[in-house]
Design an enzyme around this catalytic site. Structure first.
Site, PDB file in Angstrom:
ATOM      1  N   HIS A 190      -4.031   5.338  -6.154  1.00  0.00           N
ATOM      2  CA  HIS A 190      -5.048   5.945  -5.300  1.00  0.00           C
ATOM      3  C   HIS A 190      -5.378   7.361  -5.758  1.00  0.00           C
ATOM      4  O   HIS A 190      -4.521   8.045  -6.314  1.00  0.00           O
ATOM      5  CB  HIS A 190      -4.574   5.969  -3.845  1.00  0.00           C
ATOM      6  CG  HIS A 190      -4.391   4.604  -3.263  1.00  0.00           C
ATOM      7  ND1 HIS A 190      -3.811   4.375  -2.030  1.00  0.00           N
ATOM      8  CD2 HIS A 190      -4.707   3.371  -3.747  1.00  0.00           C
ATOM      9  CE1 HIS A 190      -3.795   3.087  -1.781  1.00  0.00           C
ATOM     10  NE2 HIS A 190      -4.327   2.453  -2.815  1.00  0.00           N
ATOM     11  N   ASN A 240       0.844  -1.186   0.000  1.00  0.00           N
ATOM     12  CA  ASN A 240       0.000   0.000   0.000  1.00  0.00           C
ATOM     13  C   ASN A 240       0.879   1.235   0.000  1.00  0.00           C
ATOM     14  O   ASN A 240       1.768   1.382   0.850  1.00  0.00           O
ATOM     15  CB  ASN A 240      -0.895   0.035   1.246  1.00  0.00           C
ATOM     16  CG  ASN A 240      -1.680   1.326   1.359  1.00  0.00           C
ATOM     17  OD1 ASN A 240      -2.604   1.570   0.585  1.00  0.00           O
ATOM     18  ND2 ASN A 240      -1.296   2.186   2.307  1.00  0.00           N
ATOM     19  N   GLU A 241       0.682   2.092  -0.968  1.00  0.00           N
ATOM     20  CA  GLU A 241       1.338   3.394  -1.066  1.00  0.00           C
ATOM     21  C   GLU A 241       2.848   3.333  -0.752  1.00  0.00           C
ATOM     22  O   GLU A 241       3.338   3.997   0.158  1.00  0.00           O
ATOM     23  CB  GLU A 241       0.618   4.393  -0.156  1.00  0.00           C
ATOM     24  CG  GLU A 241      -0.817   4.602  -0.584  1.00  0.00           C
ATOM     25  CD  GLU A 241      -1.584   5.600   0.265  1.00  0.00           C
ATOM     26  OE1 GLU A 241      -1.111   5.972   1.353  1.00  0.00           O
ATOM     27  OE2 GLU A 241      -2.681   6.016  -0.170  1.00  0.00           O
ATOM     28  N   PRO A 242       3.589   2.549  -1.521  1.00  0.00           N
ATOM     29  CA  PRO A 242       5.030   2.432  -1.267  1.00  0.00           C
ATOM     30  C   PRO A 242       5.835   3.672  -1.653  1.00  0.00           C
ATOM     31  O   PRO A 242       7.060   3.666  -1.487  1.00  0.00           O
ATOM     32  CB  PRO A 242       5.439   1.223  -2.118  1.00  0.00           C
ATOM     33  CG  PRO A 242       4.413   1.154  -3.195  1.00  0.00           C
ATOM     34  CD  PRO A 242       3.143   1.633  -2.580  1.00  0.00           C
ATOM     35  N   THR A 252       0.144   0.503  -6.496  1.00  0.00           N
ATOM     36  CA  THR A 252      -0.631   0.964  -5.340  1.00  0.00           C
ATOM     37  C   THR A 252      -0.103   2.280  -4.788  1.00  0.00           C
ATOM     38  O   THR A 252      -0.094   2.490  -3.570  1.00  0.00           O
ATOM     39  CB  THR A 252      -0.625  -0.113  -4.226  1.00  0.00           C
ATOM     40  OG1 THR A 252      -0.570  -1.396  -4.808  1.00  0.00           O
ATOM     41  CG2 THR A 252      -1.892  -0.002  -3.398  1.00  0.00           C
TER      42      THR A 252
END
Length: 570
Positions: free
Chosen positions: A273, A193-195, A231
């Protein structure tokens, strides 16, 4: 004067504009695939709480279920007790000799609960188990007496990518054995998630390496499973999300695969996102609202990057697509979050999703928005956290999904003379394209009225319309003239008109009337709860098509509202 009459009188002004909507019931333009059937939340351990189960079951009972359910922290170590912004399953640890030990108890409980509710898992592969993480996380001198793993260790790359490969392979094999490969092939898998921000303490190159090993391990066991990435956060005109997306797509296309040494890496779908605003912790914040236009701009920017990288037409999941960025924050953190409990959230979702559907049609492949909202057990009533329900009282936004679920699978032609003005949106929002806006007030934003038309297999016609203005403080009424052509000539239709607005399908309004109690009980609770049901705007009626097969309906819509009209041939 009753409550609804008082509110209508206070909020309404003379109708100064007419929006013309036309639907051709005889012109099917393709399938309506219900691409919005995705939602998620941070706290994996809330899944199997009583409140979590009931919320999952509400989605599972919708007419277009299953919904795909995403949650964070599935691989983390901890107490396995739900807390805001953290969770754990203790799936993996190592003994004193470094041998892997697996305990599937909690992750099975989470996945079983999702499946038992009538939905399907969207498995986020993350975050790093404590014994797999690069041990350098323990050497942070700034942590003092804090738990170094809980604070940041779960964000670290693996100490050994081959051990990570073995971990993913074992986990995937367990899924295949427990649920069957045919079932698991219908799920989605997403890496991390959101790396591009604090969720990942490695580099972009490290993430690409992690994806290579993950993809090879997953598809060794489940060759037909769907795996996506990267992501990242919003694809703004500049920033970490754009940089990671560019690096990742180039790597998957032409890079050297770290796991196989081949060129490129298999990529089944692409994720990023999008958010319409950022409301930081500030109890004295001046007025700000979400921006539909900014959110849509991020999607268009992402689609352009994907097409330029040679992945045009690949399925896209917007695995967090929301009006704002901070789910657990509420009205006491920033008063601008007030919209989340109201009809504004419902109209925002309907408006944003319809515009996403337009982008998907131009792009030529599905784009799935995922709503990042769920429940927070034991919270006060209507605290404006980003949830679908509060104390088991459904919010208007859930009723928007209820309406969407009732649309058929055959899309019909709908046109509106009230459309988005992208140039005006950009002019009004000073952060447009740069970041999720902080200070966009929506002042001067247009009111948009549009929607979907569809038919189901039983022949019922549905028209879903929204009215939305980014400015939360605009309270006007607009006259709607809905003309439907292509009906059966001279035939009678039973009409139901369902409505979400300030006085319909709105438990928040009733809660205010009850004195906004923190923990309502007894008859007071019952009245609030009763008000959360989907409500008819007017009693059902019979309309008759003309000899030419047309019907014209006239009604009004407040600035923030969603209507669903259904027509059954008698």
């Amino acid at each position: 004067m009753g409550l609804k009459a008082m509110i209508t009188t206070a909020q309404s002004t003379l109708c100064t504009a007419v929006t013309h909507i036309s639907v051709n019931a005889a012109h099917e333009i393709g399938p309506l695939n219900h691409d919005w059937r995705f939602f998620g939340y941070d706290e994996c351990n809330y899944t199997y709480t009583p409140e979590g189960r009931r919320m999952l079951e509400r989605f599972g009972k919708l007419g277009d279920a299953p919904y795909y359910v995403r949650t964070h922290f599935l691989f983390c170590n901890g107490s396995c007790t739900g807390t805001q912004k953290f969770g754990s399953t203790n799936l993996y640890h190592e003994d004193a000799q470094g041998n892997p030990i697996y305990d599937f108890t909690y992750i099975d409980l989470i996945l079983d609960t999702i499946l038992e509710s009538g939905n399907k898992p969207y498995v986020e592969l993350g975050f790093m188990p404590e014994d797999l993480a690069d041990p350098s996380f323990r050497n942070n001198p700034w942590l003092g007496g804090l738990d170094p793993y809980r604070e940041s260790g779960w964000t670290y790359p693996p100490k050994d990518y081959h051990r990570w490969h073995g971990f993913i392979r074992t986990f995937t094999r367990h899924l295949a054995e427990r649920y069957g490969s045919k079932e698991v092939d219908t799920w989605y898998f997403e890496l991390w998630n959101e790396p591009d921000i604090f969720y990942w303490s490695g580099s972009d190159k490290d993430y690409c390496m992690l994806f290579d090993f993950t993809e090879q391990a997953l598809h060794t066991v489940l060759p037909n499973a769907r795996l996506g990435g990267p992501t990242c956060t919003g694809i703004f005109d500049q920033g970490g999300g754009r940089e990671l997306m560019q690096t990742f797509l180039e790597h998957c296309k032409t890079g050297t695969n770290a796991a196989t040494s081949a060129t490129g890496t298999r990529l089944d779908f692409i994720t990023f996102h999008v958010k319409g605003a950022e409301f930081p912790r500030n109890a004295n914040a001046t007025k700000a609202v979400p921006s539909v236009g900014n959110l849509v701009h991020q999607i268009e920017s992402g689609v352009e990057m994907i097409e330029a990288a040679g992945f045009g037409g690949l399925e896209i999941v917007l695995s967090e697509a929301d009006p704002d960025t901070w789910a657990a924050g509420g009205i006491n953190d920033n008063a601008n979050m007030r919209f989340r409990d109201t009809e504004y959230y419902a109209s925002f979702v309907a408006c944003a999703y319809q515009r996403i559907a337009e982008i998907a049609q131009r792009y030529g492949a599905p784009i799935h928005p995922l709503a990042w909202a769920f429940v927070f057990p034991q919270e006060e009533c209507f605290p404006a956290t980003r949830t679908f329900a509060t104390q088991d009282i459904v919010k208007p936004v859930f009723r928007a999904f209820d309406m969407l679920s009732r649309l058929g699978s055959h899309a019909l032609e709908l046109s509106s003379d009230s459309t988005a003005d992208s140039a005006l949106e950009q002019q009004l929002d000073s952060d447009y394209g740069k970041a999720a806006p902080h200070h966009y007030t929506g002042l001067g934003a247009p009111t948009m009225v549009s929607g979907w038309a569809a038919r189901n297999d039983a022949g019922q016609l549905q028209v879903l319309l929204y009215s939305h203005c980014d400015d939360i403080d605009v309270h006007e009424e607009r006259s709607i003239e809905l003309q439907i052509t292509g009906l059966e000539p001279n035939q009678r239709y039973q009409l139901h008109h369902w409505r979400i607005d300030g006085t319909h399908s709105n438990a928040h309004t009733q809660w205010l009337a009850e004195g906004h109690p923190k923990y309502p009980a007894g008859e007071k609770y019952d009245r609030i709860k009763t008000a959360d049901a989907l409500e008819l705007l007017t009693p059902e009626e019979i309309i008759t098509a003309t000899s030419a097969g047309t019907a014209t309906l006239r009604f009004t819509m407040p600035t923030h509202a969603v209507s669903l009209l259904t027509f059954d041939l008698q």
